[in-house]
Design an enzyme around this catalytic site. Structure first.
Site, PDB file in Angstrom:
ATOM      1  N   HIS A 103      -2.456  25.128 -36.747  1.00  0.00           N
ATOM      2  CA  HIS A 103      -2.598  23.697 -36.429  1.00  0.00           C
ATOM      3  C   HIS A 103      -1.792  22.864 -37.407  1.00  0.00           C
ATOM      4  CE1 HIS A 103      -5.532  23.031 -39.725  1.00  0.00           C
ATOM      5  NE2 HIS A 103      -6.149  24.121 -39.331  1.00  0.00           N
TER       6      HIS A 103
ATOM      7  N   HIS B   3      -9.551  11.374 -34.088  1.00  0.00           N
ATOM      8  CA  HIS B   3      -8.098  11.530 -33.936  1.00  0.00           C
ATOM      9  C   HIS B   3      -7.629  10.162 -33.486  1.00  0.00           C
ATOM     10  CE1 HIS B   3      -8.271  16.182 -33.327  1.00  0.00           C
ATOM     11  NE2 HIS B   3      -8.736  15.781 -34.485  1.00  0.00           N
TER      12      HIS B   3
ATOM     13  N   GLU C  16     -10.393  19.775 -45.953  1.00  0.00           N
ATOM     14  CA  GLU C  16      -9.945  18.535 -45.302  1.00  0.00           C
ATOM     15  C   GLU C  16     -10.479  17.303 -46.019  1.00  0.00           C
ATOM     16  OE1 GLU C  16     -11.427  17.993 -41.263  1.00  0.00           O
ATOM     17  OE2 GLU C  16      -9.822  16.548 -40.867  1.00  0.00           O
TER      18      GLU C  16
ATOM     19  N   ASP D 147     -16.982  21.601 -40.921  1.00  0.00           N
ATOM     20  CA  ASP D 147     -16.117  20.457 -40.608  1.00  0.00           C
ATOM     21  C   ASP D 147     -17.032  19.412 -39.991  1.00  0.00           C
ATOM     22  OD1 ASP D 147     -14.325  18.603 -39.609  1.00  0.00           O
ATOM     23  OD2 ASP D 147     -12.935  20.098 -38.782  1.00  0.00           O
TER      24      ASP D 147
ATOM     25  N   ASP E 274     -32.992  10.314 -15.550  1.00  0.00           N
ATOM     26  CA  ASP E 274     -32.939   8.918 -15.995  1.00  0.00           C
ATOM     27  C   ASP E 274     -32.385   8.759 -17.399  1.00  0.00           C
ATOM     28  OD1 ASP E 274     -33.988   8.029 -13.669  1.00  0.00           O
ATOM     29  OD2 ASP E 274     -36.067   8.093 -14.363  1.00  0.00           O
TER      30      ASP E 274
ATOM     31  N   ASP F  13     -14.041  12.471 -41.697  1.00  0.00           N
ATOM     32  CA  ASP F  13     -13.696  13.803 -41.189  1.00  0.00           C
ATOM     33  C   ASP F  13     -13.418  14.707 -42.389  1.00  0.00           C
ATOM     34  OD1 ASP F  13     -12.762  15.965 -39.760  1.00  0.00           O
ATOM     35  OD2 ASP F  13     -10.964  14.969 -39.001  1.00  0.00           O
TER      36      ASP F  13
ATOM     37  N   TYR G  51      -6.623  31.227 -41.307  1.00  0.00           N
ATOM     38  CA  TYR G  51      -7.618  31.895 -40.442  1.00  0.00           C
ATOM     39  C   TYR G  51      -7.119  33.315 -40.181  1.00  0.00           C
ATOM     40  CZ  TYR G  51      -8.089  26.890 -39.954  1.00  0.00           C
ATOM     41  OH  TYR G  51      -8.181  25.552 -40.240  1.00  0.00           O
TER      42      TYR G  51
ATOM     43  N   ARG H 181     -10.667  26.146 -44.330  1.00  0.00           N
ATOM     44  CA  ARG H 181      -9.966  24.861 -44.172  1.00  0.00           C
ATOM     45  C   ARG H 181     -10.542  23.911 -45.215  1.00  0.00           C
ATOM     46  NH1 ARG H 181     -10.472  24.378 -39.221  1.00  0.00           N
ATOM     47  NH2 ARG H 181     -12.255  23.003 -38.901  1.00  0.00           N
TER      48      ARG H 181
ATOM     49  N   HIS I  58     -12.322  25.403 -33.005  1.00  0.00           N
ATOM     50  CA  HIS I  58     -13.258  24.381 -32.495  1.00  0.00           C
ATOM     51  C   HIS I  58     -14.644  24.972 -32.262  1.00  0.00           C
ATOM     52  CE1 HIS I  58      -9.647  21.825 -30.922  1.00  0.00           C
ATOM     53  NE2 HIS I  58      -9.833  21.714 -32.221  1.00  0.00           N
TER      54      HIS I  58
ATOM     55  N   GLU J 219      -5.507  18.463 -43.998  1.00  0.00           N
ATOM     56  CA  GLU J 219      -6.425  19.565 -43.695  1.00  0.00           C
ATOM     57  C   GLU J 219      -5.747  20.906 -43.427  1.00  0.00           C
ATOM     58  OE1 GLU J 219      -8.282  19.282 -39.770  1.00  0.00           O
ATOM     59  OE2 GLU J 219      -7.482  17.249 -39.586  1.00  0.00           O
TER      60      GLU J 219
ATOM     61  N   HIS K 289      -4.054  14.166 -39.043  1.00  0.00           N
ATOM     62  CA  HIS K 289      -3.968  13.209 -37.927  1.00  0.00           C
ATOM     63  C   HIS K 289      -4.404  11.858 -38.453  1.00  0.00           C
ATOM     64  CE1 HIS K 289      -8.369  13.710 -37.807  1.00  0.00           C
ATOM     65  NE2 HIS K 289      -8.132  15.004 -37.906  1.00  0.00           N
TER      66      HIS K 289
HETATM   67  N1  GLY Z   1     -12.841  17.442 -36.988  1.00  0.00           N
HETATM   68  C1  GLY Z   1     -11.720  17.393 -36.185  1.00  0.00           C
HETATM   69  C2  GLY Z   1     -10.504  17.591 -36.951  1.00  0.00           C
HETATM   70  O1  GLY Z   1     -10.565  17.982 -38.090  1.00  0.00           O
HETATM   71  O2  GLY Z   1      -9.431  17.305 -36.499  1.00  0.00           O
HETATM   72 MN    MN Z   2      -9.424  16.354 -38.918  1.00  0.00          MN
HETATM   73 MN    MN Z   3     -12.271  17.868 -39.315  1.00  0.00          MN
END
Ligand code: GLY
Ligand code: MN
Ligand code: MN
Length: 435
Positions: free
Chosen positions: A347, A358, A404, A257, A37, A268, A385, A402, A240, A381, A351
């Site tokens: 990457h 995103h 960001e 992150d 439920d 973010d 790595y 990273r 991720h 960001e 974004h």
């Molecule tokens: N936290 C997701 C990104 O940095 O794109």
């Molecule tokens: Mn991001």
């Molecule tokens: Mn992020």
């Protein structure tokens, strides 16, 4: 938050002007069952919310464009029994008034009313493909209208993706949105500071995650904008990573992150810092390169620069840094050309950011990267790595970094919303020393 329906009414009016003629149908998101439920925490559909400010499930927005534009909301009826169990429902009568619609109806009347409203509309604007169940229902209703052809009623000839218009509107944040995004960013920076103060060797990643969530929620941001990444040591090299269940080791770095969602808007932020409060020489070498790449990218996030300019700026700094660290070989141009940097930076540098982490909006116009313009919000960001490999200096193995930040493009340049989260080596070490 004081609710101001005029903000949403103005957005609806702008959409209606762009539609020119036709009917738009925009449902909110469905509730999703978790098990038995219980449901997953409810999150409205971003487009629906953008045009309504309405956060209850089971609601649909209908707009009719043309000489006499009309805006309608379909929502759940008042129901004392259900309200005792599940809480307050606005109900159609109050909704029309409070949310500034021309009319509001019970959601139970949706199919009947839509069959009527779609008749003789030249175009149907709808987010086709967002939700298979809605697609089927809407196409079935359109067929029902088609069947009335002998009564002289025509179904919309054209089905257009309403997101083509909405995505472009949402890409440019208005003052109301920027105010919320500044506040969301401020809460998230506090959460990152809290995490830095709390972190020490031998605790678990999830304990740090709990500190982030505590800070979000205690400032009114009830949910993270996405699952927090709390990644110690080698876990930081999993882009991720959301396991968040490992013990933190003295001498490793911690990559976090995490950002809250506030009033429907995301923040973010990523910060990477030493678990014991002091960067090792090797960690610092890599960190300074990523930080310099980020500074270069933020400087390139200016009006009239293209979307890709920050990425290009970051890449040049990273490529030179990777050469200095003996991760890559040759000249900067060669490293960029042969893409050997991708082994350590795979990457892109950011974004769009908004209601969705995103966020929507095209990155190219035709074949060209679009120009940055005031009101756009993006993340910057860059990262690095380094997985263990025979051709990688061992001192650098398992370093994942990273950094960001969230950046608004302004008339004169940019505004970084998330600077309050420390990111220089000196500032991070000082904060951690004091705690
Ligand atoms: N936290 C997701 C990104 O940095 O794109
Ligand atoms: Mn991001
Ligand atoms: Mn992020």
């Amino acid at each position: 938050m004081n609710f101001d329906p005029t903000i949403y009414a103005q957005r609806r009016a702008r959409l209606l002007t762009q539609m020119q003629h036709g009917i738009a149908i925009i449902p909110t998101a469905p509730e999703v069952a978790r098990n038995a439920d219980t449901h997953y925490g409810y999150r409205h559909d971003s487009n629906f919310y953008y045009l309504s400010g309405f956060i209850e499930p089971e609601a649909v927005l209908v707009l009719i464009a043309g000489d006499e534009p009309k805006t309608m909301l379909f929502c759940r009826e008042k129901n004392l029994e259900r309200e005792i169990w599940d809480g307050h429902r606005v109900g159609p009568d109050a909704a029309a008034e409070q949310f500034g619609f021309d009319a509001a109806y019970s959601i139970a009347q949706l199919d009947e009313k839509l069959t009527e409203l779609m008749g003789n509309q030249p175009a149907l604007f709808y987010p086709m493909g967002d939700d298979a169940a809605w697609d089927q229902r809407i196409l079935k209703l359109r067929s029902a209208v088609q069947e009335k052809v002998r009564s002289g009623i025509r179904a919309p000839d054209e089905i257009r993706d309403v997101r083509a218009l909405l995505n472009e509107m949402r890409l440019f944040k208005d003052a109301h949105e920027l105010d919320i995004m500044r506040r969301a960013a401020a809460i998230s920076t506090r959460a990152h500071q809290r995490a830095m103060r709390f972190t020490r060797p031998d605790i678990f990643e999830y304990q740090v995650e709990a500190e982030l969530l505590h800070e979000f929620c205690s400032h009114g941001a009830r949910h993270p904008a996405y699952t927090s990444i709390v990644a110690g040591g080698a876990n930081a090299c999993v882009l991720h990573y959301v396991g968040n269940n490992a013990k933190l080791t003295d001498g490793d770095l911690l990559l976090i992150d995490a950002g809250c969602e506030l009033d429907g808007y995301a923040s973010d932020i990523t910060r990477t810092f030493p678990i014991n409060g002091k960067f090792s020489a090797a960690q610092k070498d890599v960190y300074e390169i990523v930080l310099a790449a980020q500074a270069a990218a933020i400087s390139a996030a200016q009006p009239k620069q293209t979307w890709n300019a920050p990425h290009d700026a970051a890449l040049r700094v990273l490529a030179q840094g990777f050469i200095n660290l003996k991760l890559c070989h040759g000249s900067v141009d060669e490293v960029l050309q042969n893409e050997s940097y991708k082994k350590f930076y795979m990457h892109r540098t950011g974004h769009w950011l908004g209601m969705d982490v995103h966020d929507v909006g095209d990155y190219k116009i035709g074949d060209n990267w679009r120009a940055l313009q005031p009101g756009m919000v993006l993340t910057v960001e860059p990262g690095c790595y380094i997985r263990p490999a025979d051709d990688v200096p061992m001192a650098l193995w398992n370093i994942g970094i990273r950094i960001e930040d969230d950046v608004v493009i302004t008339e004169k340049g940019n505004e970084v919303l998330t600077n309050a989260a420390p990111k220089t080596v000196a500032d991070i070490e000082e904060l951690m020393r004091k705690s």
